[in-house]
Scaffold this motif. Structure first.
Motif, short mmCIF file in Angstrom:
data_model
loop_
_atom_site.label_atom_id
_atom_site.label_comp_id
_atom_site.label_asym_id
_atom_site.label_seq_id
_atom_site.Cartn_x
_atom_site.Cartn_y
_atom_site.Cartn_z
N VAL A 157 60.18 68.11 91.55
CA VAL A 157 58.74 68.40 91.60
C VAL A 157 58.01 67.56 90.57
CG1 VAL A 157 56.99 70.19 91.30
CG2 VAL A 157 59.19 70.76 92.35
N ASP A 158 56.96 66.88 91.01
CA ASP A 158 56.16 66.05 90.11
C ASP A 158 54.89 66.81 89.75
OD1 ASP A 158 55.42 63.84 88.61
OD2 ASP A 158 54.39 62.89 90.29
N GLY A 159 55.07 67.92 89.03
CA GLY A 159 53.94 68.77 88.64
C GLY A 159 54.46 70.13 88.22
N ARG A 160 53.60 71.13 88.35
CA ARG A 160 53.94 72.49 87.94
C ARG A 160 53.95 73.40 89.16
NH1 ARG A 160 49.92 73.59 82.96
NH2 ARG A 160 51.22 75.45 82.71
N VAL A 161 54.76 74.47 89.09
CA VAL A 161 54.89 75.40 90.21
C VAL A 161 54.55 76.80 89.73
CG1 VAL A 161 56.44 76.39 91.95
CG2 VAL A 161 56.72 73.99 91.24
N PHE A 162 53.57 77.42 90.41
CA PHE A 162 53.13 78.77 90.08
C PHE A 162 53.33 79.67 91.27
CE2 PHE A 162 50.80 75.84 87.48
CZ PHE A 162 50.88 76.39 86.22
N VAL A 163 53.68 80.93 91.00
CA VAL A 163 53.84 81.94 92.05
C VAL A 163 52.99 83.13 91.65
CG1 VAL A 163 55.45 83.44 93.26
CG2 VAL A 163 56.20 81.16 92.53
#
Length: 143
Positions: free
Chosen positions: A119-125
């Protein structure tokens, strides 16, 4: 109940503010997700009954793509006008949302997993219902 289908997301604006995350929809509306997001290593499983929204941002965190998982309430036209995507999963199903981000079901629970080397960024749930809202950021082990 009418049949719901997958909808591809568009790029939306993202703003990190004190107390949470603001997602700026294409139709000009802003949605505030309460936080700050709790760091979780690699994967999160939301309990049954929660509405699950996945946000993947660019490396700078100023824009991203938002996808609702198994949302049966929002009409396709509304999703398309806001830029929000939707993925519908069957029971015990799995789908890649974005490179490095996979969503799956186990019974009635929804699991979101991220390979943060891809992933080239951030992951939020974001997982919410009428009783509570929870915000998570998937992080690499040891962060």
């Amino acid at each position: 109940m009418s049949q719901r289908s997958n909808v591809a997301p568009s790029t939306v604006g993202v703003d990190f503010v004190e107390g949470g995350v603001v997602v700026e929809y294409l139709d000009g509306r802003d949605v505030f997700y309460h936080g700050p997001p709790e760091p979780v290593e690699g994967a999160i499983t939301a309990p049954p009954g929660k509405e699950v929204h996945v946000l993947v941002t660019d490396p700078d965190g100023v824009e991203g793509v938002m996808t609702y998982v198994n949302d049966r309430n929002t009409h396709e036209e509304i999703l398309e006008s806001t830029g929000v995507g939707r993925v519908m999963l069957e029971r015990d199903d799995e789908e890649v949302l974005y490179p490095g981000v996979t969503v799956s079901t186990a019974g009635y629970s929804i699991c979101v997993e991220a390979d943060l080397e891809v992933v080239d960024g951030r992951v939020f749930v974001f997982a919410e219902d009428e009783m509570s809202e929870h915000a998570y950021e998937l992080v690499a082990e040891g962060e």
